[in-house]
Design a protein around this motif. Structure first.
Motif, PDB file in Angstrom:
ATOM      1  N   ARG A  44      -2.056   7.136   0.832  1.00 65.40           N
ATOM      2  CA  ARG A  44      -2.566   6.392   1.979  1.00 65.40           C
ATOM      3  C   ARG A  44      -3.629   5.378   1.547  1.00 65.40           C
ATOM      4  O   ARG A  44      -3.621   4.224   1.996  1.00 65.40           O
ATOM      5  CB  ARG A  44      -3.141   7.386   2.986  1.00 65.40           C
ATOM      6  CG  ARG A  44      -3.574   6.783   4.281  1.00 65.40           C
ATOM      7  CD  ARG A  44      -4.064   7.897   5.183  1.00 65.40           C
ATOM      8  NE  ARG A  44      -4.565   7.405   6.439  1.00 65.40           N
ATOM      9  CZ  ARG A  44      -5.196   8.156   7.305  1.00 65.40           C
ATOM     10  NH1 ARG A  44      -5.405   9.423   7.058  1.00 65.40           N
ATOM     11  NH2 ARG A  44      -5.626   7.652   8.429  1.00 65.40           N
ATOM     12  N   LEU A  47      -2.006   2.448  -0.222  1.00 69.22           N
ATOM     13  CA  LEU A  47      -1.344   1.552   0.715  1.00 69.22           C
ATOM     14  C   LEU A  47      -2.373   0.726   1.496  1.00 69.22           C
ATOM     15  O   LEU A  47      -2.158  -0.453   1.769  1.00 69.22           O
ATOM     16  CB  LEU A  47      -0.440   2.342   1.663  1.00 69.22           C
ATOM     17  CG  LEU A  47       0.735   1.570   2.236  1.00 69.22           C
ATOM     18  CD1 LEU A  47       1.638   1.014   1.140  1.00 69.22           C
ATOM     19  CD2 LEU A  47       1.545   2.441   3.178  1.00 69.22           C
ATOM     20  N   CYS A  51      -2.646  -3.296   1.674  1.00 68.42           N
ATOM     21  CA  CYS A  51      -2.787  -4.048   2.932  1.00 68.42           C
ATOM     22  C   CYS A  51      -3.897  -5.082   2.806  1.00 68.42           C
ATOM     23  O   CYS A  51      -3.730  -6.238   3.210  1.00 68.42           O
ATOM     24  CB  CYS A  51      -3.133  -3.120   4.092  1.00 68.42           C
ATOM     25  SG  CYS A  51      -1.743  -2.263   4.787  1.00 68.42           S
ATOM     26  N   GLU A  66       2.959  -7.550  12.796  1.00 75.04           N
ATOM     27  CA  GLU A  66       4.378  -7.405  12.478  1.00 75.04           C
ATOM     28  C   GLU A  66       4.678  -7.859  11.052  1.00 75.04           C
ATOM     29  O   GLU A  66       5.432  -7.208  10.334  1.00 75.04           O
ATOM     30  CB  GLU A  66       5.250  -8.206  13.467  1.00 75.04           C
ATOM     31  CG  GLU A  66       5.240  -7.665  14.879  1.00 75.04           C
ATOM     32  CD  GLU A  66       4.003  -8.077  15.694  1.00 75.04           C
ATOM     33  OE1 GLU A  66       3.255  -8.999  15.294  1.00 75.04           O
ATOM     34  OE2 GLU A  66       3.777  -7.449  16.747  1.00 75.04           O
ATOM     35  N   VAL A  69       3.282  -5.248   8.618  1.00 72.29           N
ATOM     36  CA  VAL A  69       4.145  -4.058   8.588  1.00 72.29           C
ATOM     37  C   VAL A  69       5.419  -4.351   7.790  1.00 72.29           C
ATOM     38  O   VAL A  69       5.835  -3.538   6.948  1.00 72.29           O
ATOM     39  CB  VAL A  69       4.481  -3.577  10.023  1.00 72.29           C
ATOM     40  CG1 VAL A  69       5.587  -2.530  10.012  1.00 72.29           C
ATOM     41  CG2 VAL A  69       3.236  -3.031  10.701  1.00 72.29           C
ATOM     42  N   ALA A  70       6.028  -5.511   8.023  1.00 73.53           N
ATOM     43  CA  ALA A  70       7.244  -5.887   7.297  1.00 73.53           C
ATOM     44  C   ALA A  70       6.978  -5.996   5.801  1.00 73.53           C
ATOM     45  O   ALA A  70       7.835  -5.651   4.972  1.00 73.53           O
ATOM     46  CB  ALA A  70       7.796  -7.208   7.832  1.00 73.53           C
ATOM     47  N   THR A  73       5.923  -1.993   4.480  1.00 72.71           N
ATOM     48  CA  THR A  73       6.850  -0.872   4.694  1.00 72.71           C
ATOM     49  C   THR A  73       7.724  -0.577   3.472  1.00 72.71           C
ATOM     50  O   THR A  73       7.805   0.584   3.057  1.00 72.71           O
ATOM     51  CB  THR A  73       7.698  -1.097   5.957  1.00 72.71           C
ATOM     52  OG1 THR A  73       6.812  -1.128   7.079  1.00 72.71           O
ATOM     53  CG2 THR A  73       8.712   0.011   6.156  1.00 72.71           C
ATOM     54  N   PRO A  74       8.377  -1.579   2.873  1.00 66.82           N
ATOM     55  CA  PRO A  74       9.215  -1.255   1.701  1.00 66.82           C
ATOM     56  C   PRO A  74       8.404  -0.604   0.569  1.00 66.82           C
ATOM     57  O   PRO A  74       8.858   0.357  -0.041  1.00 66.82           O
ATOM     58  CB  PRO A  74       9.778  -2.609   1.262  1.00 66.82           C
ATOM     59  CG  PRO A  74       9.692  -3.470   2.485  1.00 66.82           C
ATOM     60  CD  PRO A  74       8.475  -2.993   3.232  1.00 66.82           C
ATOM     61  N   GLY A  76       5.579   1.059   0.894  1.00 64.70           N
ATOM     62  CA  GLY A  76       5.176   2.387   1.340  1.00 64.70           C
ATOM     63  C   GLY A  76       6.277   3.410   1.119  1.00 64.70           C
ATOM     64  O   GLY A  76       6.039   4.489   0.579  1.00 64.70           O
ATOM     65  N   ARG A  77       7.478   3.057   1.526  1.00 67.73           N
ATOM     66  CA  ARG A  77       8.615   3.977   1.358  1.00 67.73           C
ATOM     67  C   ARG A  77       8.926   4.225  -0.110  1.00 67.73           C
ATOM     68  O   ARG A  77       9.231   5.347  -0.506  1.00 67.73           O
ATOM     69  CB  ARG A  77       9.847   3.418   2.061  1.00 67.73           C
ATOM     70  CG  ARG A  77       9.739   3.509   3.555  1.00 67.73           C
ATOM     71  CD  ARG A  77      11.017   3.102   4.249  1.00 67.73           C
ATOM     72  NE  ARG A  77      10.891   3.287   5.682  1.00 67.73           N
ATOM     73  CZ  ARG A  77      11.417   2.490   6.579  1.00 67.73           C
ATOM     74  NH1 ARG A  77      12.130   1.461   6.218  1.00 67.73           N
ATOM     75  NH2 ARG A  77      11.244   2.740   7.855  1.00 67.73           N
TER      76      ARG A  77
END
Length: 99
Positions: A44, A47, A51, A66, A69-70, A73-74, A76-77
């Motif tokens: 966390r 990440l 950010c 948005e 996040v876009a 997200t990749p 993060g996963r």
């Protein structure tokens, strides 16, 4: 056609598993376990730093939530440790075997 049938079946199975997990309350338990493990591993915080880097490079005024996040997200996963993924998958398998 076979690939399409397979995709439809996969989606149905996923939806069914998700419904069982939600109805039993197991999904919330798994989400909490995941959150706890990711915090313990520093995922966390990593990440969060990413950010900050993205916001700094794009400019606070130029980036929307948005977009952020876009962007993250990749990553993060992709950075969730494999052993945590394996543990969650094993817990889901055990849950399904007993339900």
């Amino acid at each position: 056609a076979a690939a399409l049938d397979r995709a439809v079946l996969d989606a149905q199975v996923r939806a069914s598993v998700n419904q069982k997990l939600e109805e039993s309350g197991e999904k919330e338990k798994l989400k909490e376990l995941l959150r706890k493990k990711l915090i313990e591993r520093g995922w966390r915080d990593e990440l969060k730093e990413y950010c900050k880097e993205v916001i700094k490079s794009k400019g606070l005024e130029q980036i929307s939530v948005e977009d952020l996040v876009a962007e993250i997200t990749p990553r993060g996963r992709a950075t969730i440790p494999d052993d945590i993924k394996a543990e969650l998958l094993e817990r889901i398998r055990k849950f399904l075997a007993t339900s």
